[in-house]
Design a protein around this motif. Structure first.
Motif, short mmCIF file in Angstrom:
data_model
loop_
_atom_site.label_atom_id
_atom_site.label_comp_id
_atom_site.label_asym_id
_atom_site.label_seq_id
_atom_site.Cartn_x
_atom_site.Cartn_y
_atom_site.Cartn_z
N ALA A 76 0.83 -1.21 0.00
CA ALA A 76 0.00 0.00 0.00
C ALA A 76 0.86 1.26 0.00
O ALA A 76 0.51 2.26 -0.64
N SER A 77 2.00 1.23 0.71
CA SER A 77 2.92 2.37 0.70
C SER A 77 3.48 2.60 -0.70
O SER A 77 3.61 3.74 -1.16
N LEU A 78 3.81 1.51 -1.38
CA LEU A 78 4.32 1.63 -2.75
C LEU A 78 3.25 2.11 -3.71
O LEU A 78 3.53 2.87 -4.65
N ALA A 79 2.01 1.71 -3.46
CA ALA A 79 0.91 2.10 -4.34
C ALA A 79 0.61 3.59 -4.27
O ALA A 79 -0.03 4.14 -5.19
N ARG A 80 1.05 4.25 -3.19
CA ARG A 80 0.91 5.72 -3.16
C ARG A 80 1.76 6.35 -4.26
O ARG A 80 1.43 7.41 -4.77
N LEU A 81 2.85 5.68 -4.62
CA LEU A 81 3.73 6.19 -5.67
C LEU A 81 3.32 5.67 -7.05
O LEU A 81 3.32 6.42 -8.02
N VAL A 82 3.00 4.38 -7.11
CA VAL A 82 2.60 3.74 -8.37
C VAL A 82 1.31 2.97 -8.08
O VAL A 82 1.35 1.84 -7.59
N PRO A 83 0.16 3.55 -8.34
CA PRO A 83 -1.12 2.95 -7.92
C PRO A 83 -1.40 1.56 -8.48
O PRO A 83 -2.18 0.81 -7.90
N GLU A 84 -0.78 1.20 -9.59
CA GLU A 84 -1.04 -0.11 -10.18
C GLU A 84 -0.41 -1.26 -9.39
O GLU A 84 -0.76 -2.43 -9.61
N LEU A 85 0.50 -0.95 -8.48
CA LEU A 85 1.18 -2.00 -7.73
C LEU A 85 0.25 -2.64 -6.71
O LEU A 85 -0.47 -1.95 -5.97
N THR A 86 0.28 -3.95 -6.63
CA THR A 86 -0.52 -4.71 -5.67
C THR A 86 0.41 -5.65 -4.90
O THR A 86 1.56 -5.88 -5.31
N PRO A 87 -0.05 -6.25 -3.80
CA PRO A 87 0.80 -7.22 -3.08
C PRO A 87 1.29 -8.36 -3.96
O PRO A 87 2.39 -8.89 -3.73
N ALA A 88 0.52 -8.73 -4.96
CA ALA A 88 0.92 -9.83 -5.85
C ALA A 88 2.11 -9.46 -6.73
O ALA A 88 2.77 -10.35 -7.30
N ASP A 89 2.42 -8.16 -6.82
CA ASP A 89 3.48 -7.70 -7.72
C ASP A 89 4.85 -7.64 -7.06
O ASP A 89 5.84 -7.33 -7.74
N ILE A 90 4.94 -7.90 -5.74
CA ILE A 90 6.21 -7.78 -5.04
C ILE A 90 6.59 -9.09 -4.36
O ILE A 90 5.72 -9.83 -3.90
N VAL A 91 7.89 -9.36 -4.33
CA VAL A 91 8.42 -10.56 -3.68
C VAL A 91 9.56 -10.14 -2.75
O VAL A 91 10.26 -9.16 -3.03
N PRO A 92 9.78 -10.84 -1.63
CA PRO A 92 10.84 -10.45 -0.68
C PRO A 92 12.20 -10.44 -1.35
O PRO A 92 12.51 -11.27 -2.21
N ALA A 93 13.04 -9.48 -0.93
CA ALA A 93 14.37 -9.31 -1.54
C ALA A 93 15.44 -8.99 -0.52
O ALA A 93 16.35 -8.23 -0.79
N GLY A 94 15.34 -9.57 0.69
CA GLY A 94 16.40 -9.39 1.66
C GLY A 94 16.27 -8.10 2.44
O GLY A 94 15.25 -7.41 2.40
N ALA A 95 17.33 -7.77 3.17
CA ALA A 95 17.31 -6.61 4.06
C ALA A 95 18.72 -6.10 4.26
O ALA A 95 19.71 -6.80 3.99
N GLY A 96 18.81 -4.86 4.73
CA GLY A 96 20.07 -4.28 5.16
C GLY A 96 19.91 -3.75 6.56
O GLY A 96 18.80 -3.68 7.09
N VAL A 97 21.01 -3.38 7.19
CA VAL A 97 20.96 -2.76 8.51
C VAL A 97 21.75 -1.46 8.47
O VAL A 97 22.91 -1.43 8.06
#
Length: 398
Positions: A323-344
């Protein structure tokens, strides 16, 4: 011949070592890294952005070194055949309430001498056809690169120039002995004339081991990433950022094209339970005690607990993240993203809960300690190195 020991094999430590070798070719340079390879932590887990210097207070180290570093990093990559792309970025206001902050950011960018342009919604969509914006700031000089590849090249140059590169070597003690600094490690003692601490997430601990009194404490914040599924990468051409909240050093979740063609989304910012805590399951009791026993963290929590709870909720919910990403690109849905690790992120915090918002470099007798170097440190690394080495008195190490 002067002997220099650099602690930390991230991009700042390697850049400092390379600058020492370049500016003082007759001297000895040793790099100590506790991991088995280079760029194992902050450098190897970031979003690969060559920042322009938009966000930083004019005249600050971040502002001056980021702008210069953006240019020198691109020059370094071009000289050594490393891939990079000056793709530019959009910082977008998604509603009218964000316009004052966007205009403030434009004024700060102009004060920092950057090539930026305020544009309307239609022009924003010329750069990013799927973006939602009422207005945007286009930053032409922002680029992308693989900072891990930069580190590998720096290490290669250091090895070719005769530097001693020691991985798997953790610093356990530092003692001044007359005109020497004795560094105790898991691989034996190393004697130097000057110690330069670029230990990132552990920089404050190395400073305390060295007898340097510093009020700041490194507090780790994990930033988690998703990436767009390959079939949805066409929704983003370059870099899309929200207007940041000036109270925080974090830029908000954003969309970043990577040099390999993938598109990363994030990071958020949650308090980590280990300095190298890349997941909720990674807990280091010493690190947790360091955090909970520091009054600065409690002061920070009292000021910003609502923000912190929001970040935790977003960490635990893919739907909220999307939902945070969809504020920038409304077409994005949870189905469009996959986990990609993390940094600290290693964030220095003051006892009153204030976040150190500039690079913090402390000089002591025969020692230099880089105590706050989060983003844009990777962009600025070659210039941070130039800044540190230029301030080393010749007589101090001779």
């Amino acid at each position: 011949m002067a002997r220099f020991v650099v602690v930390g094999g991230g991009i700042v430590g390697l850049a400092v070592a390379h600058r020492l070798m370049t500016d003082r070719p007759g001297d000895s340079v040793t790099v100590l890294e506790k991991e088995s390879g280079w760029a194992a932590h902050q450098t190897g887990h970031n979003s690969g952005v060559i920042h322009a210097g938009v966000y930083y207070k004019p005249g600050s180290l971040k502002a001056t070194l980021c702008k210069a570093g953006s240019a020198s990093m691109k020059e370094f990559c071009a000289e050594h055949g490393l891939s990079y792309d000056v793709c530019g970025k959009l910082i977008v206001a998604t509603d009218e309430a964000e316009l004052p902050r966007l205009h403030d950011l434009h004024q700060r960018s102009v004060a920092n001498g950057l090539p930026v342009k305020l544009i309307g919604a239609d022009e924003a969509r010329e750069y990013e056809p799927h973006v939602a914006a009422v207005a945007a700031l286009h930053v032409a000089s922002t680029g992308i690169v693989d900072f891990g590849a930069v580190c590998r090249k720096l290490a290669e140059l250091l090895a070719a120039g005769g530097a001693e590169l020691r991985t798997g070597t953790e610093v356990t003690g530092v003692t001044n002995r007359g005109n020497e600094v004795v560094v105790t490690t898991t691989g034996g003692e190393v004697v130097a004339d000057v110690l330069i601490n670029c230990a990132g997430l552990h920089a404050d601990r190395i400073a305390r081991l060295s007898g340097v009194s510093t009020p700041v404490r490194i507090i780790p914040f994990r930033g988690e990433y998703y990436e767009l599924a390959p079939q949805r990468r066409d929704l983003v051409r370059g870099l899309i950022y929200p207007v940041p909240d000036p109270q925080f050093p974090f830029l908000g979740v954003h969309l970043t094209k990577m040099i390999d063609g993938s598109v990363h989304a994030g990071p958020n910012a949650v308090l980590a339970t280990a300095r190298e805590g890349y997941s909720w399951g990674r807990i280091n009791l010493r690190d947790v005690w360091d955090e909970l026993s520091y009054r600065g963290l409690w002061a920070l929590g009292r000021k910003h607990y609502r923000y912190g709870l929001t970040e935790v909720a977003r960490s635990l919910s893919k739907k909220r993240f999307a939902a945070s990403l969809a504020r920038l690109v409304p077409e994005l849905t949870p189905a469009d993203i996959v986990p990609a690790g993390a940094g600290v992120r290693a964030q220095a915090i003051l006892p009153d809960g204030g976040l150190v918002d500039d690079f913090l470099i402390v000089e002591a007798d025969r020692q230099v300690h880089v105590l706050n170097a989060p983003s844009p440190a990777a962009t600025s690394s070659l210039e941070i190195a130039r800044h540190i080495v230029s301030r080393l008195p010749v007589a101090q190490a001779g």
